[in-house]
Design a protein around this motif. Structure first.
Motif, PDB file in Angstrom:
ATOM      1  N   GLU A   1       0.813  -1.218   0.000  1.00 61.81           N
ATOM      2  CA  GLU A   1       0.000   0.000   0.000  1.00 61.81           C
ATOM      3  C   GLU A   1       0.847   1.268   0.000  1.00 61.81           C
ATOM      4  OE1 GLU A   1      -2.641  -0.703   3.376  1.00 61.81           O
ATOM      5  OE2 GLU A   1      -4.200  -1.257   1.943  1.00 61.81           O
ATOM      6  N   LEU A   2       1.896   1.275  -0.821  1.00 59.27           N
ATOM      7  CA  LEU A   2       2.777   2.436  -0.909  1.00 59.27           C
ATOM      8  C   LEU A   2       2.263   3.420  -1.949  1.00 59.27           C
ATOM      9  CD1 LEU A   2       6.272   0.701  -0.816  1.00 59.27           C
ATOM     10  CD2 LEU A   2       5.030   1.758   1.073  1.00 59.27           C
ATOM     11  N   GLU A   3       2.617   4.675  -1.761  1.00 57.79           N
ATOM     12  CA  GLU A   3       2.299   5.720  -2.744  1.00 57.79           C
ATOM     13  C   GLU A   3       3.259   5.586  -3.926  1.00 57.79           C
ATOM     14  OE1 GLU A   3      -0.281   7.766  -2.461  1.00 57.79           O
ATOM     15  OE2 GLU A   3      -0.775   6.823  -0.546  1.00 57.79           O
ATOM     16  N   PHE A   4       2.879   6.158  -5.069  1.00 58.87           N
ATOM     17  CA  PHE A   4       3.721   6.054  -6.263  1.00 58.87           C
ATOM     18  C   PHE A   4       5.108   6.640  -6.040  1.00 58.87           C
ATOM     19  CE2 PHE A   4      -0.434   5.604  -8.459  1.00 58.87           C
ATOM     20  CZ  PHE A   4      -0.188   4.387  -9.060  1.00 58.87           C
ATOM     21  N   GLN A   5       5.201   7.758  -5.320  1.00 59.59           N
ATOM     22  CA  GLN A   5       6.508   8.366  -5.075  1.00 59.59           C
ATOM     23  C   GLN A   5       7.386   7.435  -4.248  1.00 59.59           C
ATOM     24  OE1 GLN A   5       7.773  11.452  -6.424  1.00 59.59           O
ATOM     25  NE2 GLN A   5       9.554  10.243  -5.790  1.00 59.59           N
ATOM     26  N   GLU A   6       6.796   6.754  -3.265  1.00 62.24           N
ATOM     27  CA  GLU A   6       7.559   5.810  -2.451  1.00 62.24           C
ATOM     28  C   GLU A   6       8.061   4.648  -3.304  1.00 62.24           C
ATOM     29  OE1 GLU A   6       5.556   5.948   1.911  1.00 62.24           O
ATOM     30  OE2 GLU A   6       4.216   5.364   0.281  1.00 62.24           O
ATOM     31  N   ILE A   7       7.197   4.158  -4.196  1.00 60.59           N
ATOM     32  CA  ILE A   7       7.588   3.057  -5.085  1.00 60.59           C
ATOM     33  C   ILE A   7       8.712   3.517  -6.006  1.00 60.59           C
ATOM     34  CG2 ILE A   7       6.814   1.524  -6.948  1.00 60.59           C
ATOM     35  CD1 ILE A   7       3.967   1.724  -5.633  1.00 60.59           C
ATOM     36  N   ALA A   8       8.559   4.718  -6.553  1.00 60.58           N
ATOM     37  CA  ALA A   8       9.582   5.271  -7.447  1.00 60.58           C
ATOM     38  C   ALA A   8      10.928   5.369  -6.718  1.00 60.58           C
ATOM     39  CB  ALA A   8       9.147   6.644  -7.954  1.00 60.58           C
ATOM     40  N   ASP A   9      10.906   5.828  -5.468  1.00 63.95           N
ATOM     41  CA  ASP A   9      12.143   5.947  -4.689  1.00 63.95           C
ATOM     42  C   ASP A   9      12.771   4.577  -4.442  1.00 63.95           C
ATOM     43  OD1 ASP A   9      11.707   8.664  -4.626  1.00 63.95           O
ATOM     44  OD2 ASP A   9      10.929   8.682  -2.565  1.00 63.95           O
ATOM     45  N   ILE A  10      11.954   3.610  -4.068  1.00 55.46           N
ATOM     46  CA  ILE A  10      12.457   2.270  -3.784  1.00 55.46           C
ATOM     47  C   ILE A  10      13.068   1.633  -5.033  1.00 55.46           C
ATOM     48  CG2 ILE A  10      11.718  -0.114  -3.262  1.00 55.46           C
ATOM     49  CD1 ILE A  10       9.676   1.175  -1.293  1.00 55.46           C
ATOM     50  N   MET A  11      12.389   1.831  -6.171  1.00 53.94           N
ATOM     51  CA  MET A  11      12.836   1.188  -7.407  1.00 53.94           C
ATOM     52  C   MET A  11      13.800   2.046  -8.205  1.00 53.94           C
ATOM     53  SD  MET A  11       9.573  -1.055  -8.463  1.00 53.94           S
ATOM     54  CE  MET A  11      10.648  -2.074  -9.424  1.00 53.94           C
ATOM     55  N   ASP A  12      14.135   3.217  -7.668  1.00 56.80           N
ATOM     56  CA  ASP A  12      15.079   4.126  -8.317  1.00 56.80           C
ATOM     57  C   ASP A  12      14.626   4.465  -9.740  1.00 56.80           C
ATOM     58  OD1 ASP A  12      17.299   5.763  -8.231  1.00 56.80           O
ATOM     59  OD2 ASP A  12      18.634   4.217  -9.034  1.00 56.80           O
ATOM     60  N   MET A  13      13.348   4.844  -9.833  1.00 53.33           N
ATOM     61  CA  MET A  13      12.752   5.232 -11.116  1.00 53.33           C
ATOM     62  C   MET A  13      12.112   6.598 -10.947  1.00 53.33           C
ATOM     63  SD  MET A  13      10.774   1.657 -12.017  1.00 53.33           S
ATOM     64  CE  MET A  13       9.961   2.332 -13.443  1.00 53.33           C
ATOM     65  N   GLY A  14      11.847   7.261 -12.060  1.00 51.68           N
ATOM     66  CA  GLY A  14      11.119   8.521 -12.009  1.00 51.68           C
ATOM     67  C   GLY A  14       9.660   8.262 -11.672  1.00 51.68           C
ATOM     68  N   LEU A  15       8.992   9.277 -11.143  1.00 50.44           N
ATOM     69  CA  LEU A  15       7.588   9.149 -10.767  1.00 50.44           C
ATOM     70  C   LEU A  15       6.710   8.850 -11.980  1.00 50.44           C
ATOM     71  CD1 LEU A  15       5.370   9.302  -8.634  1.00 50.44           C
ATOM     72  CD2 LEU A  15       5.323  11.789  -8.973  1.00 50.44           C
ATOM     73  N   SER A  16       6.893   9.575 -13.072  1.00 55.00           N
ATOM     74  CA  SER A  16       6.054   9.361 -14.257  1.00 55.00           C
ATOM     75  C   SER A  16       6.309   7.979 -14.864  1.00 55.00           C
ATOM     76  CB  SER A  16       6.268  10.465 -15.292  1.00 55.00           C
ATOM     77  OG  SER A  16       7.609  10.483 -15.713  1.00 55.00           O
ATOM     78  N   ALA A  17       7.551   7.524 -14.847  1.00 56.18           N
ATOM     79  CA  ALA A  17       7.865   6.186 -15.372  1.00 56.18           C
ATOM     80  C   ALA A  17       7.195   5.105 -14.519  1.00 56.18           C
ATOM     81  CB  ALA A  17       9.373   5.967 -15.410  1.00 56.18           C
ATOM     82  N   THR A  18       7.187   5.305 -13.215  1.00 57.27           N
ATOM     83  CA  THR A  18       6.553   4.344 -12.311  1.00 57.27           C
ATOM     84  C   THR A  18       5.061   4.267 -12.587  1.00 57.27           C
ATOM     85  OG1 THR A  18       8.201   4.840 -10.619  1.00 57.27           O
ATOM     86  CG2 THR A  18       6.187   3.749  -9.881  1.00 57.27           C
ATOM     87  N   LYS A  19       4.411   5.429 -12.699  1.00 55.33           N
ATOM     88  CA  LYS A  19       2.970   5.455 -12.974  1.00 55.33           C
ATOM     89  C   LYS A  19       2.655   4.822 -14.321  1.00 55.33           C
ATOM     90  CE  LYS A  19       1.695   9.484 -10.199  1.00 55.33           C
ATOM     91  NZ  LYS A  19       1.187  10.862 -10.235  1.00 55.33           N
ATOM     92  N   MET A  20       3.505   5.107 -15.323  1.00 55.80           N
ATOM     93  CA  MET A  20       3.278   4.554 -16.655  1.00 55.80           C
ATOM     94  C   MET A  20       3.405   3.025 -16.635  1.00 55.80           C
ATOM     95  SD  MET A  20       5.349   5.364 -20.167  1.00 55.80           S
ATOM     96  CE  MET A  20       6.805   4.544 -19.564  1.00 55.80           C
ATOM     97  N   ARG A  21       4.424   2.501 -15.969  1.00 53.55           N
ATOM     98  CA  ARG A  21       4.606   1.038 -15.887  1.00 53.55           C
ATOM     99  C   ARG A  21       3.452   0.388 -15.139  1.00 53.55           C
ATOM    100  NH1 ARG A  21      10.509  -0.921 -16.744  1.00 53.55           N
ATOM    101  NH2 ARG A  21       9.345  -2.849 -16.839  1.00 53.55           N
ATOM    102  N   TYR A  22       2.990   1.054 -14.083  1.00 56.42           N
ATOM    103  CA  TYR A  22       1.864   0.552 -13.304  1.00 56.42           C
ATOM    104  C   TYR A  22       0.621   0.439 -14.194  1.00 56.42           C
ATOM    105  CZ  TYR A  22      -2.025   0.900  -9.963  1.00 56.42           C
ATOM    106  OH  TYR A  22      -3.195   0.716  -9.266  1.00 56.42           O
TER     107      TYR A  22
END
Length: 196
Positions: free
Chosen positions: A158-179
């Protein structure tokens, strides 16, 4: 060996109060489990009923009861008696029920997100449940490992997108797009299986 010589060696556990059994367990565990076993026997049926009512099914209730019994076994030596044993036991039970309930809720949220049309309330009637088709793990094999990790971090942790992006060392928009792409891929796969 840590023994308390003020306690008689022979006793009938059924004749002792909860507090006396807790005192015995402090001395006996882990070599002898008579006091612990008596405590669990006293509360086992009520524990199961509490869990079944809270969780809504016997399978989860049984799993939670097993977990509670293990936590009591390993925690009893550290129980200080600041509250009654029964209160401590139900506190553990409640916390375990909440944990189990949250796990089930997260799984349902992920399954809802993978449904054919998340806007449509009647989609349950048209689409088979993912659980009936082999469970969540079977569906996650249809996405690559990075996308799977994003889905798991979003729905299970139940992490926020920014938290996921930080953990996976990805940009926020890239994380949202992959999701979004991962969900679309799974919806597409799901809709193919939903056809008669």
């Amino acid at each position: 060996m840590n023994t308390d010589h003020s306690l008689p060696l022979r006793y009938d556990p059924k004749e002792l109060s909860d507090e006396e059994l807790v005192e015995r367990a402090h001395v006996e565990l882990f070599h002898i489990t008579r006091a612990y076993a008596e405590l669990m026997q006293r509360y086992q049926r009520v524990l199961f009923n509490v869990c079944a009512r809270y969780l809504g099914n016997e399978r989860d209730a049984d799993d939670v009861c097993q977990e509670v019994m293990l936590k009591v076994l390993y925690g009893l030596k550290n129980f200080e008696g600041k509250s009654k044993f029964k209160t401590w036991l139900y506190s553990i039970t409640y916390n375990e029920c909440i944990t189990q309930y949250r796990k089930e809720r997260r799984k349902r949220r992920l399954m809802d997100a993978l449904s054919l049309d998340p806007q449509e309330e009647a989609s349950e009637e048209r689409a088979p449940k993912l659980e009936e088709r082999g469970g969540l793990d079977r569906w996650l094999v249809h996405v690559n490992p990075i996308d799977r990790e994003i889905l798991v971090l979003r729905f299970v942790a139940e992490l926020e997108f920014q938290e996921i992006a930080d953990i996976m060392d990805m940009g926020l928009s890239a994380t949202k797009m992959r999701y979004k792409r991962a969900l679309d891929r799974l919806r597409e796969k799901f809709s193919g299986l939903a056809e008669p």
